[in-house]
Write an enzyme that holds these catalytic residues in place. Structure first.
Site: not given
Ligand code: IMP
Length: 180
Positions: A104, A166, A46
């Site tokens: 996130d 992407r 990403g």
């Molecule tokens: P975290 O570990 O929950 O902070 O997740 C981070 C990862 O979840 C990011 O690097 C994204 O790959 C994916 N992610 C979280 N929210 C989104 C979104 O709204 N769209 C696409 N990917 C997301």
């Protein structure tokens, strides 16, 4: 055309370019102040468009690396993360600038930061294109954030839905029927 699947644009291409210039200047000034140059580590996949845009505006001689991590369960961004691809150089005593697409829950960055502590990195800073603070379950914040976004699933500029979208040059929200 993938743009036909987009219901609304949250962050335009122009806004992303402008913000990347600002972030790069701020980050570079902060490293200059301590006389260090970081290894810039992109989290695949990403971060790729954001990393390429951001690094164009760095003038210091930084090295680039990539890592790929994923959640054990694969679908939800919760649970422990495992390293699918590690960086190719040692992080020991190095200044690390982690580049992420979105924070996130914060789980990924908590685990990756821990990994760098175990690798004896001297310092770890995080730059994320997006921040979704309403979803946070872990006590972690990026040091540099491009844009805060609401609690909606977003795609584009690196962010995917089922590995697609992407390559959109902006951040948008998909039409509801795409998920059906
Ligand atoms: P975290 O570990 O929950 O902070 O997740 C981070 C990862 O979840 C990011 O690097 C994204 O790959 C994916 N992610 C979280 N929210 C989104 C979104 O709204 N769209 C696409 N990917 C997301």
């Amino acid at each position: 055309m993938i743009s036909n699947d987009i219901e609304k644009i949250l962050v335009s291409q122009e806004a992303i370019t402008k913000r990347c210039k600002e972030l790069a200047a701020q980050i570079e000034a902060d490293y200059n102040a301590i006389g260090e140059v970081p290894i810039v580590v992109g989290l695949l996949k990403g971060s790729v468009p954001f990393m390429s845009e951001l690094m164009k505006y760095f003038t210091f001689p930084c090295e680039l690396e990539f890592m790929k991590v994923s959640s054990y369960d694969g679908t939800e961004s919760i649970g422990d993360v495992r390293i699918d691809l590690d960086m190719m150089t040692s992080a020991k005593n190095k200044y690390i600038l982690l580049v992420e697409d979105i924070v996130d829950t914060g789980r990924t960055l908590v685990e990756v930061t821990k990994m760098f502590k175990n690798k004896k990195a001297k310092d770890v800073k995080i730059v994320s294109l997006l921040d979704k603070p309403d979803r946070r379950t872990c006590d972690i914040e990026a040091d540099y954030v491009g844009f805060e976004v609401p609690n909606e699933f977003v795609v584009g500029f690196g962010l995917d839905y089922n590995q697609k979208y992407r390559n959109l040059p902006y951040i948008g929200v998909l039409k509801p029927e795409i998920y059906e």
